[in-house]
Write a protein that holds these residues in place. Structure first.
Motif: not given
Length: 356
Positions: A302-307
């Motif tokens: 989730x976090x890598x996608x948003x970044x």
């Protein structure tokens, strides 16, 4: 589901069938006006039955349709006529013969699916070729009318969908009356619209009744076929409220065992709605709904996608003003809600202290 006893044949129903027959005869005799006449007839039988007409024709309790509840759409003339042609099939035979002669015309399959979707599963047809033709027309016509509901964001044909799902797809005795190819097409059809008509709570039972597909070893199991159809449907949706409705109900997919290729296909589909601009040009509301569905179904990464999404947004400076403005509004809204919660919490504590 037990069926009601046959209602008393109404003279008004007979008059309605005669009017339908006359309009079909006019369409057959007038090639230049054929499309307009069939379109008018389709619009007439899709009309909602008002209270006065309902009392004149027959009460809803006389119908074969599922029990009335909050999820059933409005009672339309096609509901009444579909039941009438089951109880009195000889009244529908002239209409069916005329529709067959107009088979290749626009709206012919629409009219057939509305008027004869129950008749097809109640009568005994020994001719396999005729049965396949009727079954294919039913699926084609139902697909067309369901898309009309999607384009207008209405549920006028919900009773037709509920019948195909609850009284056919989930009832093996009725389902087996149509050829295997038609069964497969019907299940693919239901897969595309089950979320739209708010019947996703029946998904587990629906998947258990899935027929065998010849290419299952390539695409995967029942859940994979369902998700593939659903992902293709999402790509075709252009009506924003409908697309948001689909995205907000994708939580029903949690727990489904999918192949890696199917998961990737769904993830790619959802990800395509998270970025502004082409080819989808999703609105901000759609983008947020897609992000929520993506994070819910695929929490890993989730976090890598948003970044990564943020990085690519920074490459397009013309999006910065709107992004900054929406960010400021979101912050102000969050601060306001926090203050309100704090005020109400303090007020509640003060009132409790006075009581004690």
């Amino acid at each position: 589901m037990p069926q009601a006893s046959p209602p008393r044949t109404s003279a008004h129903l007979v008059a309605l069938t005669q009017e339908i027959e006359k309009k079909l005869q006019r369409a057959l005799a007038s090639p230049s006006q054929r499309r307009n006449l069939l379109q008018e007839l389709f619009a007439d039988i899709a009309l909602e039955v008002d209270d006065r007409a309902r009392d004149i024709i027959q009460s809803r309790e006389d119908l074969i349709t599922p029990a009335e509840d909050g999820n059933v759409g409005p009672l339309c003339f096609y509901d009444v006529l579909a039941d009438h042609f089951v109880w009195v099939p000889e009244n529908g035979r002239p209409i069916l013969d005329l529709i067959v002669q107009l088979w290749s015309q626009s709206f012919a399959s629409h009219i057939f699916s509305l008027l004869f979707h129950k008749w097809l599963f109640e009568v005994q047809l020994d001719n396999s070729e005729v049965l396949l033709r009727y079954s294919s027309a039913l699926v084609q016509g139902a697909t067309n009318v369901f898309w009309i509901d999607i384009q207008t964001n209405t549920r006028r044909f919900q009773t037709l969908f509920r019948y195909l799902l609850e009284e056919v797809a989930l009832v093996p005795d009725r389902l087996e009356k149509i050829p295997l190819q038609a069964q497969q097409d019907l299940f693919l059809l239901v897969s595309r619209f089950i979320i739209f008509y708010d019947l996703a709570d029946k998904l587990e039972s629906f998947l258990k009744h899935f027929p065998d597909f010849p290419n299952a070893f390539l695409v995967g199991g029942r859940a994979d076929i369902f998700v593939i159809e659903l992902a293709d449907q999402l790509q075709k949706l252009k009506v924003e409220p409908v697309l948001i409705h689909y995205l907000s109900h994708l939580k029903v997919l949690q727990g489904l065992e999918l192949r890696m290729t199917t998961s990737t296909r769904l993830k790619t589909c959802l990800y395509s709605f998270t970025s502004p601009g082409g080819p989808m040009y999703p609105t901000r509301v759609v983008r947020h709904a897609a992000w929520e569905a993506l994070d819910l179904l695929f929490p890993v990464g989730r976090i890598p996608r948003h970044l990564i999404s943020l990085f690519f947004r920074l490459l397009y400076p013309w999006y910065w003003p709107s992004s900054c403005w929406n960010f400021i509004l979101s912050c102000l809204e969050a601060v306001l809600y926090s203050l309100l919660r704090l005020v109400f919490s303090s007020w509640e504590k003060l009132r409790n202290a006075k009581r004690s």
